[in-house]
Write an enzyme that holds these catalytic residues in place. Structure first.
Site, short mmCIF file in Angstrom:
data_model
loop_
_atom_site.label_atom_id
_atom_site.label_comp_id
_atom_site.label_asym_id
_atom_site.label_seq_id
_atom_site.Cartn_x
_atom_site.Cartn_y
_atom_site.Cartn_z
N ILE A 13 0.85 -1.20 0.00
CA ILE A 13 0.00 0.00 0.00
C ILE A 13 0.88 1.25 0.00
O ILE A 13 0.58 2.25 -0.65
CB ILE A 13 -0.97 -0.01 1.21
CG1 ILE A 13 -1.75 -1.34 1.24
CG2 ILE A 13 -1.93 1.17 1.15
CD1 ILE A 13 -2.52 -1.59 2.54
N ASP A 32 11.97 2.48 5.21
CA ASP A 32 11.56 1.07 5.16
C ASP A 32 12.78 0.24 5.53
O ASP A 32 13.90 0.59 5.17
CB ASP A 32 11.06 0.72 3.74
CG ASP A 32 10.15 -0.50 3.73
OD1 ASP A 32 10.61 -1.58 4.16
OD2 ASP A 32 9.00 -0.39 3.27
N LEU A 34 12.96 -2.93 4.63
CA LEU A 34 12.96 -3.97 3.59
C LEU A 34 12.66 -5.36 4.16
O LEU A 34 12.95 -6.36 3.53
CB LEU A 34 14.30 -3.99 2.82
CG LEU A 34 14.65 -2.67 2.11
CD1 LEU A 34 16.05 -2.75 1.50
CD2 LEU A 34 13.63 -2.34 1.03
N ASN A 101 7.31 -5.20 16.95
CA ASN A 101 7.44 -4.39 15.73
C ASN A 101 6.33 -3.35 15.61
O ASN A 101 6.59 -2.17 15.39
CB ASN A 101 7.45 -5.29 14.49
CG ASN A 101 7.97 -4.54 13.26
OD1 ASN A 101 8.78 -3.61 13.39
ND2 ASN A 101 7.50 -4.90 12.10
N SER A 125 -7.31 -1.21 10.45
CA SER A 125 -7.90 -2.32 9.69
C SER A 125 -9.32 -2.59 10.16
O SER A 125 -9.65 -2.40 11.34
CB SER A 125 -7.03 -3.57 9.94
OG SER A 125 -7.69 -4.72 9.50
N TYR A 150 -1.96 -9.83 15.74
CA TYR A 150 -1.88 -8.78 14.72
C TYR A 150 -3.04 -7.79 14.88
O TYR A 150 -2.85 -6.58 14.94
CB TYR A 150 -1.88 -9.38 13.30
CG TYR A 150 -2.17 -8.34 12.25
CD1 TYR A 150 -1.19 -7.44 11.85
CD2 TYR A 150 -3.45 -8.20 11.68
CE1 TYR A 150 -1.46 -6.44 10.92
CE2 TYR A 150 -3.73 -7.22 10.75
CZ TYR A 150 -2.74 -6.35 10.37
OH TYR A 150 -3.01 -5.36 9.46
N LYS A 154 -3.42 -3.48 16.09
CA LYS A 154 -4.15 -2.35 15.46
C LYS A 154 -5.04 -1.66 16.50
O LYS A 154 -5.13 -0.43 16.54
CB LYS A 154 -4.99 -2.85 14.28
CG LYS A 154 -4.16 -3.37 13.12
CD LYS A 154 -3.26 -2.28 12.54
CE LYS A 154 -2.32 -2.80 11.47
NZ LYS A 154 -1.27 -1.83 11.10
#
Ligand code: NAD
Ligand code: WQD
Length: 340
Positions: A13, A32, A34, A101, A125, A150, A154
């Protein structure tokens, strides 16, 4: 030109949003690590836009590195925070990786820019709603206990942002609750890059069509839906990318204060079988599919009420399911001829 820090800007995105930011006259500064993207995406963005955006390879968990961005980096007016780990199944197996993270990176960023006048867009989300009691689900619907670590990151992140704004920090914040982003840029130079076996429906479809997977399994046809398969609100990634610019524009007005949340979807639901048939019809490629058992943790059906975004962000989706399928297929074919 207004500079916008785009964390995770080489991801799926993020890369589409970088392109739209440049088109809209912003100067993206990409950060980023990566961990889930390819450095060549920077060249692909450059091919699309004709200009190479600034890129810093940095892990946002690196607190000193993030602080250094503030002192040594450019003055920015906004942050779009995409960077996160996003594999639901992996988050069940390694919850601490996800809390570390997704939460620590956010806290590092917020601490580093604390006190500065920054407009902050957060990638949330529709997973925060779980299985909603009413459809279409609107932003006032209760946040349900998360189905996965996960999903919980959020929910926690939204709370962290709301509390940070309430504390009197100079941030304005918009959390965008994405429904199911699919498709790729019309150039077919950027798109979704799943690592390993795709977990999501559309990459699994395109990889089956190209011959990388033998067949696709429909996870359940015994749900309480018209054709028995699950229903989701699929949104073209380019429409989604444009909403981030609309969110920045709204926060640039004096009338916007504090914190707000918006659903980003089409407002319509499609079943798994409808998506499979739309792919076949649009591309002319027959899919080898079978019906299998339900996937654990799947919700039966969800689609969004999107009038709030329409009214306040002056944004709505423009691209059809057929365009989503055609562009995802063009990207899969591009990748098979031009492996990254
Ligand atoms: P993606 O994995 O393609 O992009 C995320 C990018 O962030 C990757 O390029 C990755 O390398 C980078 N990243 C991850 N951790 C980092 C770190 N610590 N430091 C720096 N960079 C880091 O994912 P995406 O699909 O583009 O999703 C973007 C955001 O939108 C994520 O926050 C995701 O949770 C959220 N979201 C995605 C979906 C979806 O279905 N794709 C739906 C709802 C919300
Ligand atoms: C869509 C539908 C599957 C693969 C997940 C995360 C969510 C989110 C987006 C971030 C479902 C069915 C899938 C297959 C199938 N992201 N399916 N066969 O489940 O809505 O959401 O990704 O925040 O948090 O949970 O998306 O693309 O995985 O599945 O039948 O091989 O396709 O059962 O009904 P989902 P998906």
């Amino acid at each position: 030109m207004s500079k916008i820090l785009v964390t995770g800007g080489l991801g799926y995105i993020g890369s589409h949003t970088v392109v739209e930011l440049m088109k809209a006259g912003y100067e993206p500064v990409i950060v980023d690590d990566l961990s889930n993207s390819h450095p060549k995406i920077l060249d692909q963005i450059t091919r699309i836009t004709g200009k190479k955006p600034v890129f810093h390879q940095l892990d946002l968990k690196d607190e000193a590195g993030v602080r250094n961005l503030v002192t040594a980096g450019p003055n920015i007016s906004g942050i779009i925070h995409f960077a996160a780990s996003k594999a639901v199944g992996e988050s069940v197996q390694f919850p601490l990786k996800y809390y570390h993270n997704n939460i620590y990176s956010l806290i590092n960023l917020l601490n580093a820019y604390y006190g500065k006048a920054v407009n902050f867009v957060f990638s949330s989300s529709c997973t925060v709603y779980g299985q909603p009691d009413h459809l279409p689900v609107d932003e006032n619907a209760p946040v349900k206990p998360a189905e996965s670590p996960y999903g919980n990151t959020k929910q926690i992140a939204e709370e962290i942002l709301r509390d940070t704004v309430a504390s009197g920090a100079n941030y304005k914040v918009i959390s965008l609750r994405y429904f199911n982003p699919v498709g790729a840029h019309e150039s077919a130079l950027i798109g979704e890059l799943p690592i390993g076996v795709p977990q999501n429906l559309v990459p699994f479809i395109t990889q089956t069509a190209i011959g990388k997977r033998e067949k696709i399994t429909v996870f359940g046809d015994d749900y309480n839906t018209p054709d028995g398969s699950c229903i989701r609100d699929y949104i073209h990634v380019v429409d989604l990318a444009k909403a981030h610019i609309a969110a920045l524009r709204l926060m640039e007005t004096d009338s916007f204060k504090g914190y707000d949340v918006f659903n980003l979807g089409t407002g319509k639901g499609n079943s798994v079988l409808e998506i499979i048939h739309a792919f076949e019809k649009t591309t002319g490629v027959k899919l080898n599919y079978t019906i299998g058992p339900r996937r654990g943790g799947d919700i039966e059906q969800i689609w969004g009420q999107v009038t709030k975004a329409k009214e306040s962000l002056h944004w709505q989706t423009e691209l059809s399911i057929d365009t989503m399928m055609a562009s995802a297929w063009a990207w899969e074919k591009y990748l098979s001829n031009n492996p990254l």
